[in-house]
Design a protein around this motif. Structure first.
Motif, short mmCIF file in Angstrom:
data_model
loop_
_atom_site.label_atom_id
_atom_site.label_comp_id
_atom_site.label_asym_id
_atom_site.label_seq_id
_atom_site.Cartn_x
_atom_site.Cartn_y
_atom_site.Cartn_z
N UNK A 26 7.12 -0.81 2.78
CA UNK A 26 6.89 -2.25 2.73
C UNK A 26 5.55 -2.34 1.24
N UNK A 27 4.64 -0.91 2.34
CA UNK A 27 3.04 -0.38 2.01
C UNK A 27 3.38 -0.12 0.16
N UNK A 30 4.88 -2.68 -2.06
CA UNK A 30 4.27 -4.11 -2.59
C UNK A 30 2.60 -2.97 -3.19
N UNK B 12 3.43 -9.07 7.28
CA UNK B 12 4.50 -8.19 7.02
C UNK B 12 5.41 -7.45 7.07
N UNK B 14 4.04 -6.99 3.03
CA UNK B 14 3.50 -6.10 2.49
C UNK B 14 2.93 -4.58 2.48
N UNK B 15 3.03 -4.90 4.18
CA UNK B 15 2.58 -3.73 4.78
C UNK B 15 1.18 -3.73 5.30
N UNK B 16 0.59 -5.45 4.98
CA UNK B 16 -1.10 -4.58 5.80
C UNK B 16 -0.98 -4.51 6.88
#
Lengths: 418, 418
Positions: A26-27, A30, B12, B14-16
């Protein structure tokens, strides 16, 4: 492009393994401008796998599935999607040869179960077959579906080297992404929210998020759109506006850490540093030395856990320890001055306190911590009361001590005596 | 009882933010014998929330939803489920009073947005209202649905204090769960697999997993069933059988850490310890002092990053540094003996090496590390070559140094000179 991530494995459902694969994917996606709309995790049951894959495929432009590609009976991903998509399993001879070579090269024993890895759903194509990482992909209902091993290193390799470039090539009308993280220390999240209220409200492409990241609070500006130069300036403007409100609390930006900021400042000021730690037990030095090149400014450190070591190593006078206690402003000051003198550095830093859970008194409860700092010109100290468990008190104390250096070298008036 | 976990929040996707809430809930629920069958993560879109809640409710005995309960416009969980379940939002006056009191107590400013927190779907009941943690639950289609804040501390508190006892009370025909984790150091995962091959194959209720947890490998035995005494003995038998194969590598069990094992051994042997660190930069001392009560055996530590500090603090002879270099067996030995003598402890431990990424030479590449240990009876040292980035080399070195104490105090023959 909108996509979903599906991670398969019982170990993710019973908590034995933290789902770092979903996080990593996901990181990365994105950051590349793809929109992850959902993440699903299910166990090794065909019915559950079928359901989440089917649902996700209906709603997404692409799908990434990790896990369940191994050789054992509970690895059911390939078989299940082959059935679901009506694609019979076929033997990929190239892959089989590759596996055989790997087994030989690594001096492992051949095992008939390994052949299972080479039976793929009809129409599936291998991703670039890097050693050991046997992922494949296929196109279903016009959307790419990627299947990756659950082993983090293999999964990451294939995601970065194959999937992201593949998706970028498919993408028409590119979306870009600009982001900036401000890392704050010494301010509470709600206070940050109050200070930044209204910021960027008139900029539709800008998203501002506040994330507690103990003991820091991170403020993240994100802009997504089609004009990459515009996005950069949107984020830069927001950063500048934020700096006017919360500037003094910004200890680092993006991937940088507080200890890197401190290191750069010490180098710029041509100063070197020695540290005397009691309650932090080595954490301040450990963090300082996480920075490559820290030997240029970090001279030495002392973990003076006992009263005896405070006296012997740093010359803390016995009267100070007897009259004020090891956890006191005079002890913190004597430690900072002592470490500076003993090490012959231009700056001495100290921390002494009660990390807990035992050792607290009504007068000095758990979490009481004194920080001290000395230079050739003098010494300052201050007491704090931190909250949390042993580890959190150590972390807060270490961040506070490190942040003292940053504030001192950026001209905070608290340090007028130094 | 089978349940699903739904976590809501763009951060959650976008991985932040790493999804530690789902991980924690799945750990705790599994450990209590509940079966988590799926985890879903979606963003702040009503349509996505509706869909995952609806689907999960169809297939589960209970449902846990975290996130999206806050005051801002993108917190849509409560409104969305109120609509989905056909339960109008109603004001919970008790909760509103509680929030007002908290605001006053913490000296915050009242903000009209806060009232939103007290509007709950009709029929929802508050979980025990601990300060700041405003979760609620309701019964839908005969199944309990729990709504928790996304803030990890609040979520964990309510899960442990309310949800798990609540589910346990509902559970009929109890399923139990026995588990044991062996933490290994100094052995590769594939070697563990080879050594334990076939173990427990004849015990249908037993699951054995191997999990790399750098720099350790964890072996987890899990048994689930209805006879709690039987499960305990299944796990105990497996543990015993494993000990015969991999006993020497077991550094800790379950929640225990290597540093706790080391602490207990030092206490049992009535020994105390001083540490001299170069490349590990304070990490060994930091880990030792993470253990509450470590002041009983940990006397002091030195981070001797410079050559000068090695000579001044520990009396490492200049000839040793000149002839052999700071990264060498003689230096590691001189550091261990020096720290032992200076600190007057029964044991001295040292580590010196090249953590990288710079500083390597063809002769002593990055990752070259020497560990030393001294007692009144003598000194030993050994060189290693560790792989990984700066942080990983530090971790491997610290674990190796700490494990030396364990192996020494459990009679490893390598330490025959001590």
């Amino acid at each position: 492009m909108r996509g979903e991530i599906i991670t398969i494995g019982e170990e993710l459902l019973c908590g034995r393994v933290l789902n770092l694969n979903a996080w990593y994917a996901s990181c990365r996606l994105s950051a590349m401008g793809f929109h992850v709309t959902a993440i699903a995790t299910v166990g090794d049951r065909a019915e559950d796998v079928r359901r989440v894959v089917e649902l996700a495929l209906d709603r997404s432009d692409f799908l990434i599935v990790t896990g369940g590609l191994g050789t054992t009976d509970d690895d059911i991903t390939t078989k299940t999607v082959a059935e679901l998509f009506g694609r019979p399993l076929t033997l990929d001879r190239f892959l089989l040869d590759h596996i055989r070579q790997e087994v030989q090269k690594q001096d492992l024993l051949w095992n008939d179960d390994l052949e299972k890895l080479a039976w793929l759903p009809k129409g599936a194509r291998l991703m670039d077959p890097e050693p050991k990482a046997c992922g494949y992909y296929l196109e279903e209902k016009g959307h790419p579906v990627f299947f990756l091993p659950g082993v983090p290193e293999e999964m990451r390799l294939l995601l970065d080297k194959f999937i992201i470039p593949h998706l970028q090539a498919l993408q028409s009308g590119k979306t870009y992404y600009a982001t900036r993280t401000l890392k704050l220390f010494g301010i509470r999240e709600d206070k940050v929210g109050t200070l930044l209220k209204g910021l960027g409200r008139d900029v539709p492409d800008l998203i501002i998020g506040y994330y507690p990241n103990f003991p820091e609070v991170h403020v993240v500006f994100t802009a997504r759109g089609e004009d990459s130069a515009l996005l950069d300036s949107i984020v830069a403007d927001a950063e500048k506006a934020a700096e006017e409100k919360i500037g003094p609390y910004i200890v680092a930006r993006d991937e940088e850490t507080l200890e890197q900021t401190v290191g750069k400042l010490l180098l710029n000021h041509k100063m070197n540093l020695a540290v005397a730690e009691s309650c932090t037990g080595g954490l301040i030095c450990h963090r300082l030395t996480e920075v490559s090149g820290s030997s240029e400014y970090f001279e030495r450190g002392f973990i003076v856990y006992s009263d005896r070591s405070k006296m012997e190593e740093l010359g803390v006078p016995m009267e100070v320890l007897t009259n004020h206690g090891a956890v006191s402003a005079p002890t913190a000051e004597a430690m900072a001055q002592g470490v500076c003198r003993v090490s012959d550095t231009s700056l001495g830093l100290s921390a002494t306190g009660i990390a807990g859970p035992t050792g607290g008194t009504p007068d000095k409860p758990v979490g009481t911590v004194y920080i001290g700092m000395a230079t050739a010109r003098g010494v300052v100290s201050k007491g704090y009361r931190f909250f949390g468990n042993r580890s959190q008190v150590k972390q807060m104390s270490a961040s506070m001590a490190l942040d003292w250096i940053r504030r001192f070298l950026t001209g905070d008036s608290f340090f007028h005596r130094l």
